[in-house]
Enzyme design. Sequence first.
Site, short mmCIF file in Angstrom:
data_model
loop_
_atom_site.label_atom_id
_atom_site.label_comp_id
_atom_site.label_asym_id
_atom_site.label_seq_id
_atom_site.Cartn_x
_atom_site.Cartn_y
_atom_site.Cartn_z
N LYS A 13 0.86 -1.18 0.00
CA LYS A 13 0.00 0.00 0.00
C LYS A 13 0.89 1.22 0.00
O LYS A 13 1.92 1.22 0.69
CB LYS A 13 -0.86 -0.05 1.26
CG LYS A 13 -1.81 1.09 1.38
CD LYS A 13 -2.72 0.94 2.59
CE LYS A 13 -3.53 2.20 2.70
NZ LYS A 13 -3.87 2.57 4.03
N SER A 193 6.45 6.19 -1.06
CA SER A 193 7.77 5.60 -1.35
C SER A 193 8.51 5.16 -0.10
O SER A 193 9.74 5.16 -0.06
CB SER A 193 8.66 6.58 -2.14
OG SER A 193 7.96 7.10 -3.24
N ARG A 194 7.74 4.81 0.94
CA ARG A 194 8.32 4.33 2.20
C ARG A 194 9.17 5.39 2.93
O ARG A 194 9.93 5.08 3.82
CB ARG A 194 9.15 3.06 2.00
CG ARG A 194 8.32 1.89 1.43
CD ARG A 194 7.23 1.50 2.42
NE ARG A 194 6.43 0.36 1.99
CZ ARG A 194 5.18 0.43 1.51
NH1 ARG A 194 4.57 1.60 1.38
NH2 ARG A 194 4.52 -0.65 1.20
N LEU A 195 9.00 6.66 2.52
CA LEU A 195 9.74 7.75 3.20
C LEU A 195 8.82 8.35 4.26
O LEU A 195 8.40 9.51 4.20
CB LEU A 195 10.20 8.79 2.18
CG LEU A 195 11.12 8.25 1.10
CD1 LEU A 195 11.55 9.37 0.14
CD2 LEU A 195 12.37 7.60 1.72
#
Length: 215
Positions: A13, A193-195
């Site tokens: 997700k 973006s997992r940031l």
Amino acid sequence: MTSPSSAIASLRKSYERAELNEEASHANPLDQFAHWLQEAIQGELPEPNAMTVATVGSDLRPSTRVVLIKGYDERGIVWYTNYDSRKGRELAGNPYAALQFHWVELERVVRIEGVMEKVSPAESDEYFHSRPLDSRIGAWASPQSQVIAGRSVLVANAAKHAAQFLLQPPRPPHWGGYRLRPEQWEFWQGRKSRLHDRLRYRQDQGMWLRERLAP
Ligand SMILES: Cc1cc2nc3c(=O)[nH]c(=O)nc-3n(C[C@H](O)[C@H](O)[C@H](O)COP(=O)(O)O)c2cc1C
């Protein structure tokens, strides 16, 4: 054919709902918590008041379970349980504990670490007597975390205690509240973006120091 485990591995997700930054966040972690809890309640999330409690046993092994927050103020976070339960016994031996809220729909997590203490008997009494009758009887009926022979034990215990107390049960001595006194908080907001955004608050010379952690 896709195996069940690869289907799980491909579940992904992107978190894009919101952001958490140093400028817009509160200087005091309790204010930040109040703000996010309010948004979870107003957003009509399922069980926004559910949180995981982690404790550590005398064998140094951690364990977790879900409970409900019942109050909070500058002293800490309050919840109620059976003091003789597994978590109660573990807290009696080691008061260091952690709480975690996961508000899935808001892509948010709050982690709180600190020291657990019992709330005053008067505070436990007040909350106990605000509970529905079946919950008050249930506190007597369930030897929480113990092995029982079957469900019928609970039903029989509930009937026995309802009759014994003439539907006016006092607070059981083994039932009451705990308050986690926070020493450290973390607020996590999922980002693209997992940031992700992570702000940690820790005590530094009597002040709350806010630091960003790498996701
Ligand atoms: C949504 C939810 C809320 C719960 N709230 C409580 C609670 O407030 N207090 C409690 O003792 N157990 C609560 N439980 C049950 C606990 O998760 C757990 O099964 C129980 O406390 C026994 O844990 P222990 O054997 O590790 O001590 C709740 C469970 C769920 C799923």
